[in-house]
Design a protein around this motif. Structure first.
Motif, PDB file in Angstrom:
ATOM      1  N   ALA A 161     -51.469 -16.505 -10.763  1.00  0.00           N
ATOM      2  CA  ALA A 161     -50.862 -17.215 -11.888  1.00  0.00           C
ATOM      3  C   ALA A 161     -49.365 -16.970 -11.917  1.00  0.00           C
ATOM      4  CB  ALA A 161     -51.506 -16.743 -13.197  1.00  0.00           C
ATOM      5  N   ARG A 162     -48.985 -15.711 -11.737  1.00  0.00           N
ATOM      6  CA  ARG A 162     -47.555 -15.385 -11.711  1.00  0.00           C
ATOM      7  C   ARG A 162     -46.884 -15.977 -10.486  1.00  0.00           C
ATOM      8  NH1 ARG A 162     -45.419 -13.516 -16.480  1.00  0.00           N
ATOM      9  NH2 ARG A 162     -46.711 -11.867 -17.376  1.00  0.00           N
ATOM     10  N   ARG A 211     -47.588 -18.642  -8.835  1.00  0.00           N
ATOM     11  CA  ARG A 211     -47.339 -20.077  -9.009  1.00  0.00           C
ATOM     12  C   ARG A 211     -46.080 -20.287  -9.828  1.00  0.00           C
ATOM     13  NH1 ARG A 211     -52.881 -21.310  -8.027  1.00  0.00           N
ATOM     14  NH2 ARG A 211     -53.569 -19.847  -9.629  1.00  0.00           N
ATOM     15  N   ARG A 212     -45.962 -19.563 -10.909  1.00  0.00           N
ATOM     16  CA  ARG A 212     -44.788 -19.738 -11.754  1.00  0.00           C
ATOM     17  C   ARG A 212     -43.522 -19.328 -11.017  1.00  0.00           C
ATOM     18  NH1 ARG A 212     -46.799 -17.157 -17.335  1.00  0.00           N
ATOM     19  NH2 ARG A 212     -48.556 -16.496 -16.045  1.00  0.00           N
ATOM     20  N   ALA A 213     -43.606 -18.246 -10.259  1.00  0.00           N
ATOM     21  CA  ALA A 213     -42.423 -17.783  -9.527  1.00  0.00           C
ATOM     22  C   ALA A 213     -41.967 -18.850  -8.531  1.00  0.00           C
ATOM     23  CB  ALA A 213     -42.736 -16.476  -8.809  1.00  0.00           C
ATOM     24  N   ASP A 268     -42.631 -22.013  -8.631  1.00  0.00           N
ATOM     25  CA  ASP A 268     -42.139 -23.168  -9.382  1.00  0.00           C
ATOM     26  C   ASP A 268     -40.690 -22.945  -9.795  1.00  0.00           C
ATOM     27  OD1 ASP A 268     -44.522 -24.421  -9.106  1.00  0.00           O
ATOM     28  OD2 ASP A 268     -45.246 -24.038 -11.131  1.00  0.00           O
ATOM     29  N   GLU A 269     -40.405 -21.737 -10.251  1.00  0.00           N
ATOM     30  CA  GLU A 269     -39.032 -21.441 -10.667  1.00  0.00           C
ATOM     31  C   GLU A 269     -38.076 -21.559  -9.487  1.00  0.00           C
ATOM     32  OE1 GLU A 269     -37.704 -20.913 -13.569  1.00  0.00           O
ATOM     33  OE2 GLU A 269     -39.572 -21.002 -14.697  1.00  0.00           O
ATOM     34  N   ARG A 297     -32.766 -19.819 -13.107  1.00  0.00           N
ATOM     35  CA  ARG A 297     -34.102 -19.953 -12.515  1.00  0.00           C
ATOM     36  C   ARG A 297     -34.426 -18.741 -11.647  1.00  0.00           C
ATOM     37  NH1 ARG A 297     -37.349 -23.873 -14.729  1.00  0.00           N
ATOM     38  NH2 ARG A 297     -36.240 -25.838 -14.927  1.00  0.00           N
ATOM     39  N   ARG A 314     -35.711 -15.853 -13.632  1.00  0.00           N
ATOM     40  CA  ARG A 314     -37.090 -16.040 -14.065  1.00  0.00           C
ATOM     41  C   ARG A 314     -38.051 -15.885 -12.897  1.00  0.00           C
ATOM     42  NH1 ARG A 314     -36.529 -21.329 -17.728  1.00  0.00           N
ATOM     43  NH2 ARG A 314     -34.430 -21.355 -16.838  1.00  0.00           N
ATOM     44  N   ALA A 315     -37.672 -16.414 -11.741  1.00  0.00           N
ATOM     45  CA  ALA A 315     -38.555 -16.316 -10.576  1.00  0.00           C
ATOM     46  C   ALA A 315     -38.798 -14.849 -10.215  1.00  0.00           C
ATOM     47  CB  ALA A 315     -37.939 -17.069  -9.400  1.00  0.00           C
ATOM     48  N   GLU A 365     -41.018 -13.171 -12.672  1.00  0.00           N
ATOM     49  CA  GLU A 365     -42.420 -13.534 -12.449  1.00  0.00           C
ATOM     50  C   GLU A 365     -42.995 -12.741 -11.280  1.00  0.00           C
ATOM     51  OE1 GLU A 365     -44.480 -15.378 -14.102  1.00  0.00           O
ATOM     52  OE2 GLU A 365     -43.050 -16.093 -15.604  1.00  0.00           O
TER      53      GLU A 365
END
Lengths: 310, 310
Positions: free
Chosen positions: A66-67, A69-71, A73-74, B67, B70-71, B74
């Motif tokens: 889950a993390r 994917r977000r990373a 994406d960022e 970004r 944040r990446a 994450e």
DNA sequence: GCCGGCGATACTTCGCCGGTATGGAGGCAG
DNA sequence: CTGCCTCCATACCGGCGAAGTATCGCCGGC
């Protein structure tokens, strides 16, 4: 940990099979096994259950993925956002301007710019010319619209172009005796209650008036002072006297008032657009582009200063 | 793009100086220059302004850095979350249980577990034994509490341990003639209006009753049926009749009712805790741990099944 | 019981990161 | 104005580690 690990883990979770995930990633299966093993060693948790039926993430793996994917994406968004900001599609533009600039050039220019670049956040600061110039030099603004060319420390580093020309006109109520006149002479002005703007930028109009009225400043001394041109027009509409202000007042037609030229025609300081060329942001570049396309003469002046390529 | 690029860009933005940023990163300056150059080529935007005064992010750089932060956050969180999930500190536990389990073992166990593992989301599903066993086999539940050992397809793959023992007791209103008795005999029961539970798991009590009452089931045929033990106790409190249910009812003292043993003592099916050992989640492991520490006999049974190490 | 699929392991290869040396641009002092 | 210094960019080289190849171990199925 590297982004590679995240990509590999996601591919593995997606395909549920080391061999297929590796093929999808364009690598062989052993490196994928090794990278996943390294990742599990680094996180200290088993991330995947290798079963006969397939490879499935453990609860720890689910949390990790889950993390991950977000990373990722960022990271992808970072490139996209950087590109947008570089093209001036996003960002902010801090504009300092004198109130009277809202009469003529700004409504049109800001309207177009807002439509052309909806992603740019406009920060509008109405302020006197001196203050906005200082803020521009200090890097607190990106662009200014001032009365006359910028003055003060650091002003020589700014690029400035005049935005149209300006002269003194009078505004009177519709019922005023002068309402029907196309122009008012100086001698007529002297017999009237005058309404002029105060504030830090007042000298612009006042200097024009002093030039016009010569040594006879009695009418000026007894003048009504208003905070801005809108108040001037409001007071004029009430029939209180004859308002005096920049010709750009004509851009804001208002019921109940009439505009008259003042003879002899008296020039007022130009509205001047300024910015620091050294750190021109993409948003500023886009703004200048809008101005350029919108006002041919300003565009020509800009080309002269910066070269047509910019 | 790799995580390295993000870390380098952030360090450069933080220090505003290639040399110092490189030193902070533990590398030399030329590699940092190259990585930043690579990054700028990849994003297609200049991310930093190299000035005499220092290195500053451009608007594109600011967008990128936001970004990037944040990446990386994450990514760091991915490891932390995976560790927590692996230790059973977070995750979810899907528990299927028969309603009567709420009388005795569950309130205590769930309360402790909730306090010990506040990060685990408990999903509680009150359901009949058969259904919960099927759901456990299908992987839709992590653990069940059933009446009697699990039956049905796949039940042989489950690990099960009894949770205490149970027998039939009676519950009567405080004003009932039997209220003062420590025990009630079978012949006394036959003369009373009985109250028993219905529902899919009814057979547990009913079978016990049939055993007790022998062939004389007239009293049972005329019994009042209630949905669950709480209703039974409520009806008993009203003096409507004699409620019959598992001895675990004593765990929920209720004003207005008295409990009496039924002689001869009649065993009821045990409450049984079951789970699929093949995919034991950390949250389940933590739950079993709580059970183990809370109920020594259950712990011993678990150790017998899984080995003390688990 | 042989075969096939799958993941892990062992070893080699090579790409790329990082190090050192150097270049070039711009400001500052003498 | 010139020499120097600072700072970033470029060039080239070495080593680590990622990826490739070959092989093993394991398990299930025909």
């Amino acid at each position: 940990m590297e982004a590679r690990h995240l990509r590999y883990a996601l591919a593995l979770a997606e395909h549920g099979h080391f061999g297929r995930a590796a093929r999808a990633l364009g690598i062989a299966q052993p490196p994928l096994s090794k990278q996943i093993a390294d990742l599990e060693r680094e996180t200290g948790a088993r991330l995947f259950d290798r079963t006969r039926q397939g490879v499935f993430p453990t609860p720890a793996g689910e949390a990790f993925l889950a993390r991950a994917r977000r990373a990722l994406d960022e990271m992808a968004a970072a490139t996209v956002d950087a590109g947008r900001a570089a093209r001036g599609e996003t960002g902010r533009l801090r504009l300092g301007f004198v109130a009277s600039a809202l009469l003529d050039p700004l409504p049109d220019v800001l309207g177009r710019f807002g439509r052309e670049r909806p992603g740019v956040r406009l920060e509008l600061h109405e302020m006197a010319s001196r203050r906005s110039t200082a803020a521009l030099v200090a890097g607190e603004l990106d662009v200014t619209v001032t009365l006359g060319p910028p003055r003060g420390a650091g002003a020589e580093r700014l690029v400035s172009v005049p935005v149209g020309h300006d002269h003194l006109i009078a505004v009177v109520g519709s019922a005023h005796p002068y309402a029907g006149q196309a122009s008012i002479g100086v001698d007529q002005l002297r017999r009237q209650q005058l309404i002029v703007a105060a504030g830090e930028d007042e000298p612009a109009v006042v200097i024009g008036l002093r030039t016009l009225l010569g040594e006879d400043v009695a009418a000026l001394d007894g003048a009504t002072v208003a905070r801005d041109v809108h108040t001037i027009m409001g007071l004029a509409a009430c029939g209180i006297g004859v308002g005096l202000g920049p010709s750009r007042m004509r851009s804001v037609p208002r019921p109940g008032v009439r505009f008259c030229e003042v003879t002899p025609r008296t020039a007022l300081p130009d509205l001047v657009l300024s910015f620091a060329d050294r750190d021109r942001s993409p948003a500023l570049g886009a703004f200048l582009d809008t101005v350029r396309r919108n006002c041919p003469d300003v565009g020509a002046a800009l080309d002269l200063r910066l070269g047509p390529a910019c």
